[in-house]
Enzyme design. Structure first.
Site, PDB file in Angstrom:
ATOM      1  N   HIS A  37      19.043  39.492  45.216  1.00 49.66           N
ATOM      2  CA  HIS A  37      20.328  38.878  44.825  1.00 49.66           C
ATOM      3  C   HIS A  37      20.538  39.001  43.314  1.00 49.66           C
ATOM      4  O   HIS A  37      21.624  39.299  42.848  1.00 49.66           O
ATOM      5  CB  HIS A  37      20.347  37.376  45.170  1.00 49.66           C
ATOM      6  CG  HIS A  37      20.308  37.069  46.629  1.00 49.66           C
ATOM      7  ND1 HIS A  37      19.227  36.486  47.234  1.00 49.66           N
ATOM      8  CD2 HIS A  37      21.231  37.252  47.600  1.00 49.66           C
ATOM      9  CE1 HIS A  37      19.481  36.307  48.519  1.00 49.66           C
ATOM     10  NE2 HIS A  37      20.689  36.769  48.778  1.00 49.66           N
ATOM     11  N   GLY A 149      24.286  43.999  48.933  1.00 47.62           N
ATOM     12  CA  GLY A 149      23.010  44.722  48.977  1.00 47.62           C
ATOM     13  C   GLY A 149      22.946  45.650  50.187  1.00 47.62           C
ATOM     14  O   GLY A 149      23.399  45.291  51.286  1.00 47.62           O
ATOM     15  N   LEU A 186      13.206  42.754  50.177  1.00 49.94           N
ATOM     16  CA  LEU A 186      13.351  41.336  49.830  1.00 49.94           C
ATOM     17  C   LEU A 186      14.440  40.727  50.707  1.00 49.94           C
ATOM     18  O   LEU A 186      15.496  41.320  50.911  1.00 49.94           O
ATOM     19  CB  LEU A 186      13.684  41.182  48.348  1.00 49.94           C
ATOM     20  CG  LEU A 186      12.634  41.711  47.372  1.00 49.94           C
ATOM     21  CD1 LEU A 186      13.007  41.367  45.937  1.00 49.94           C
ATOM     22  CD2 LEU A 186      11.234  41.172  47.680  1.00 49.94           C
TER      23      LEU A 186
END
Ligand code: PAF
Length: 282
Positions: A37, A149, A186
């Site tokens: 993020h 993302g 992640l």
């Protein structure tokens, strides 16, 4: 960093930025922030005069109530990370602030065939919920650019379709997956893994990255089988789907020669935790 809880306050804040002709970068999140993020936020901070981040666990995109109940939440830590990354304002509303007349969808979004496959098939209603919240957030934040993302590769394609069908004037910017040193993508959901599950989780990316080399001398079908077999052989892991698709249409390819942009998209249950990842073949 300004912390905004209400739609009224956000509307005023955005109007003030527009009056000053400030370009607004926007990063929508569900919180439980990690370095992935923060890489989106850093890009937004670099590209725009003002960066707004939303932190909102959107109930309408969860088709499984226990997934919603266990979704990790850590607001104070999130705000600290965002302030450190140079964010101008964070919008963190309650569910009733976002959906004052209830969470039922009044509008069916036209998300194209990209929303019907993979996540669309295994999580019915999920993308309609994503489109509902992202569209509402775009209406409120009125961003020049919005950052997503590539771990959620399909989500980006679906959001682009929503932006087109709803005629929203925003540039969608796709940012690369961030991985741990061991290769694991992640994800906020990684926090839900037991120590043992976390230790085995990099096996997903190991199989995917190995398959890129394997694909040079094997068919799409053989490559698909290799990935599924390799991951299913890891204790507690179960592949929900692995699809090798055209990176633009998200439709499955049968031959490598069918497209110049081929991506493998995977969802794996690691115990009870659902993880997604993807790899680019071409
Ligand atoms: O990717 C996410 O975290 C969510 O789907 C999003 C885009 C913030 C919408 O709730």
């Amino acid at each position: 960093m300004q912390i905004i809880r209400s739609v009224g306050e956000l509307t005023d804040y955005v109007a003030m930025q527009k009056n000053h002709h400030h370009a607004i970068g926007f990063v929508p999140t569900m919180g439980a922030l990690h370095a992935g993020h923060i890489s989106l936020v850093e890009r937004a901070v670099r590209d725009n005069e003002v960066t707004i981040v939303s932190v909102f666990v959107n109930p309408t995109q969860f088709n499984n109530p226990s997934d919603l109940a266990t979704y990790p939440r850590q607001e104070e830590e999130d705000f600290r990370m965002l302030a450190e990354a140079g964010v101008s304002a964070v919008f963190a509303p309650t569910v009733s602030e976002m959906y004052p007349s209830g969470t039922a969808r009044e509008h069916e979004y036209d998300l194209g065939s990209a929303a019907e496959v993979m996540e669309g098939k295994y999580r019915p209603g999920h993308f309609q919920g994503v489109a509902q919240v992202v569209h509402r957030l775009f209406e409120l934040v009125r961003p020049d650019r919005a950052y997503f993302g590539e771990k959620d590769f399909q989500q980006i394609a679906v959001i682009r379709n929503m932006v087109e069908s709803e005629h929203v004037d925003v540039e969608i910017i796709a940012c690369p997956i961030r991985r741990g040193a061991d290769g694991l993508a992640l994800s906020s959901r990684n926090a839900l893994l037991s120590e043992e599950q976390r230790r085995r989780a990099p096996g997903i990316y190991a199989a995917l990255s190995e398959s890129v080399e394997y694909a040079r001398t094997h068919t799409v079908r053989q490559t698909h089988e290799m990935v599924v077999e390799r991951i299913n052989a890891i204790p507690e892991m179960r592949v929900e789907y692995y699809e090798i698709v055209d990176g633009r249409t998200l439709m499955p390819v049968e031959e490598w020669s069918e497209s110049d942009f081929v991506v493998g998209c995977i969802t794996v249950y690691n115990g009870e935790v659902r993880l997604i990842d993807n790899i680019r073949y071409k």
